[in-house]
Enzyme design. Structure first.
Site, PDB file in Angstrom:
ATOM      1  CE1 TYR A  88     -13.609 -40.806   9.219  1.00  0.00           C
ATOM      2  CE2 TYR A  88     -12.588 -40.575   7.063  1.00  0.00           C
ATOM      3  CZ  TYR A  88     -12.473 -40.685   8.429  1.00  0.00           C
ATOM      4  OH  TYR A  88     -11.232 -40.667   9.008  1.00  0.00           O
ATOM      5  NE  ARG A  91     -14.153 -36.974   5.227  1.00  0.00           N
ATOM      6  CZ  ARG A  91     -14.638 -37.153   6.465  1.00  0.00           C
ATOM      7  NH1 ARG A  91     -15.950 -37.293   6.673  1.00  0.00           N
ATOM      8  NH2 ARG A  91     -13.817 -37.227   7.481  1.00  0.00           N
ATOM      9  CB  CYS A 104       6.819 -41.728  -0.733  1.00  0.00           C
ATOM     10  SG  CYS A 104       6.061 -40.444  -1.758  1.00  0.00           S
ATOM     11  CE  LYS A 313      -6.573 -39.586   6.669  1.00  0.00           C
ATOM     12  NZ  LYS A 313      -7.686 -40.298   6.007  1.00  0.00           N
TER      13      LYS A 313
HETATM   14  C1  PLP Z   1      -8.266 -39.995   4.884  1.00  0.00           C
HETATM   15  C2  PLP Z   1      -9.519 -40.533   4.366  1.00  0.00           C
HETATM   16  C3  PLP Z   1     -10.568 -39.686   4.022  1.00  0.00           C
HETATM   17  C4  PLP Z   1     -10.479 -38.191   4.135  1.00  0.00           C
HETATM   18  O1  PLP Z   1     -10.468 -37.815   5.450  1.00  0.00           O
HETATM   19  P1  PLP Z   1     -10.531 -36.264   5.831  1.00  0.00           P
HETATM   20  O2  PLP Z   1     -10.384 -36.278   7.285  1.00  0.00           O
HETATM   21  O3  PLP Z   1     -11.833 -35.744   5.326  1.00  0.00           O
HETATM   22  O4  PLP Z   1      -9.388 -35.602   5.099  1.00  0.00           O
HETATM   23  C5  PLP Z   1     -11.738 -40.234   3.580  1.00  0.00           C
HETATM   24  N1  PLP Z   1     -11.895 -41.560   3.455  1.00  0.00           N
HETATM   25  C6  PLP Z   1     -10.902 -42.402   3.782  1.00  0.00           C
HETATM   26  C7  PLP Z   1     -11.136 -43.865   3.641  1.00  0.00           C
HETATM   27  C8  PLP Z   1      -9.672 -41.931   4.241  1.00  0.00           C
HETATM   28  O5  PLP Z   1      -8.684 -42.773   4.535  1.00  0.00           O
HETATM   29  S1  SF4 Z   2       0.479 -42.931  -2.743  1.00  0.00           S
HETATM   30 FE1  SF4 Z   2       1.356 -41.002  -1.953  1.00  0.00          FE
HETATM   31  S2  SF4 Z   2       2.820 -41.680  -0.368  1.00  0.00           S
HETATM   32 FE2  SF4 Z   2       2.380 -43.455  -1.690  1.00  0.00          FE
HETATM   33  S3  SF4 Z   2       4.009 -43.430  -3.245  1.00  0.00           S
HETATM   34 FE3  SF4 Z   2       2.220 -42.371  -4.090  1.00  0.00          FE
HETATM   35  S4  SF4 Z   2       2.639 -40.210  -3.642  1.00  0.00           S
HETATM   36 FE4  SF4 Z   2       3.983 -41.402  -2.289  1.00  0.00          FE
END
Ligand code: PLP
Ligand code: SF4
Length: 344
Positions: A88, A91, A104, A313
């Site tokens: 994005y 960020r 996990c 997302k």
């Molecule tokens: C999840 C993610 C974010 C953060 O997304 P938000 O919707 O701001 O929480 C930023 N960059 C990448 C590549 C992601 O996968």
């Molecule tokens: S990156 Fe997150 S989901 Fe993956 S093992 Fe680490 S804490 Fe768990």
């Protein structure tokens, strides 16, 4: 007690019966294991419970389904320099380290995270910082990986300070499992480095079940909240762990009570060997629909899907707006009890 990192460790901790060991060894050869002493005692108290199922290896992890992929959310497609994911405009992710305190079993980055390697080399980190400095559109840097709180406060503090010193970086967000996996690591020394004056540091805690919010974990979250660190949560919707309304209700209330704002409820990603945890979007929407109205707005996360292939997302929660007149100005809005009302 030390962190259990092998099937033999889990057997000697009494968390896995010896007869299961051969089948689990094959899983361990494929995906990392780590269960902290703190979580070992929680699992010992409820050996088949929701915490056990999140961290103990399972032979079903070796079953791969055709729709699954090694890089389910397409990180690799957006990596301008090592360790930086820029999908994005405003960020970036900065992946400082591949290791986590715990692994996990449904991890969406399971092909990339694991022990070994120190994470980004000093040169790669410098290159990542340079990339961020050279891109004034970057407003937020998200430290993830791996779990950034695995780093010592000194190393983490140096990175946070370097990022905060960049004029256009207003927010540094850390994604972590540590407050719930090893709460004693939330020390005064760590909290100290999370309060730079030139940027806001936010923490996103990964929490999937109310049983994870023990008195120790809540105390660790309270230390952060008392220090003024804003807290949000991320939950993965998981079959057999939290895919029922009562559990989600308790989880989101307990988070808000712990001063953590539920931020995202993630539909599970297509990570390899995680099919036994997945449910359908329709099942997820039905659950989220039942939470609306039942729970305070403070307790409502966004239900999101990371679109496979690296497209980002998006919310996939149920819709409440229904068009009535084709191309016309009238709509129907559905309330939380399922009744429809006109809106001109
Ligand atoms: C999840 C993610 C974010 C953060 O997304 P938000 O919707 O701001 O929480 C930023 N960059 C990448 C590549 C992601 O996968
Ligand atoms: S990156 Fe997150 S989901 Fe993956 S093992 Fe680490 S804490 Fe768990």
């Amino acid at each position: 007690m030390t962190t259990a990192r092998t099937v033999a460790d889990l057997v000697s901790a009494g968390l896995v019966v010896p007869q299961q060991a051969p089948a689990l060894a094959a899983v361990a050869a494929r995906y990392a294991i780590a269960v902290t002493p703190y979580l070992q005692s929680l699992i010992a108290a409820d050996p088949k419970g929701p915490i056990a199922r999140q961290y103990l290896p399972d032979p079903r992890e070796l079953e791969n389904r055709p729709e699954e992929r090694d890089d389910p959310i397409g990180d690799r497609a957006h990596m301008p320099v090592p360790g930086v994911v820029h999908r994005y405009p405003d960020r970036v992710l900065l992946k400082l380290i591949h290791a986590c305190a715990v692994y996990c079993r449904f991890c969406f980055r399971r092909e990339m995270v694991g022990p070994g390697g120190d994470g980004l080399s000093p040169e790669a980190l410098e290159q990542g910082l340079r990339y961020i400095r050279q891109h004034p559109e970057i407003w937020e840097v998200i430290l993830t990986g791996g779990d950034p709180l695995v780093l010592t406060p000194r190393r983490l503090g140096a990175v946070v300070a370097d990022l905060a010193a960049i004029d256009h970086v207003a927010v540094v967000r850390l994604h972590t499992r540590i407050p719930l996996a090893d709460p004693e690591r939330i020390t005064a020394a760590l909290i100290d480095v999370l309060r730079p004056s030139q940027a806001a540091v936010w923490i996103a805690v990964h929490c999937n079940h109310p049983a994870e919010l023990t008195p120790e974990a809540c105390a660790a979250l309270a230390r952060l909240a008392d220090a003024g660190v804003p807290l949000v949560s991320q939950t993965v919707l998981l079959r057999g762990i939290n895919d029922d309304v009562a559990t989600l209700d308790q989880l989101f209330r307990a988070l808000v009570r712990a001063r953590v704002k539920p931020y995202y409820l993630h539909h599970p990603d297509l990570a390899p060997g995680t099919g036994h945890f997945r449910l359908s979007l329709a099942e997820g929407q039905a659950l989220v629909r039942r939470l609306r109205g039942r729970l305070s707005g403070l307790c409502q996360p966004h239900y999101v899907l990371d679109i496979p292939g690296g497209h980002g997302k998006v919310p996939v929660g149920p819709g409440y707006l229904h068009d009535v007149v084709e191309g016309g100005g009238e709509a129907e809005v559905e309330d939380w009890q399922g009744h429809r009302h006109p809106y001109p």
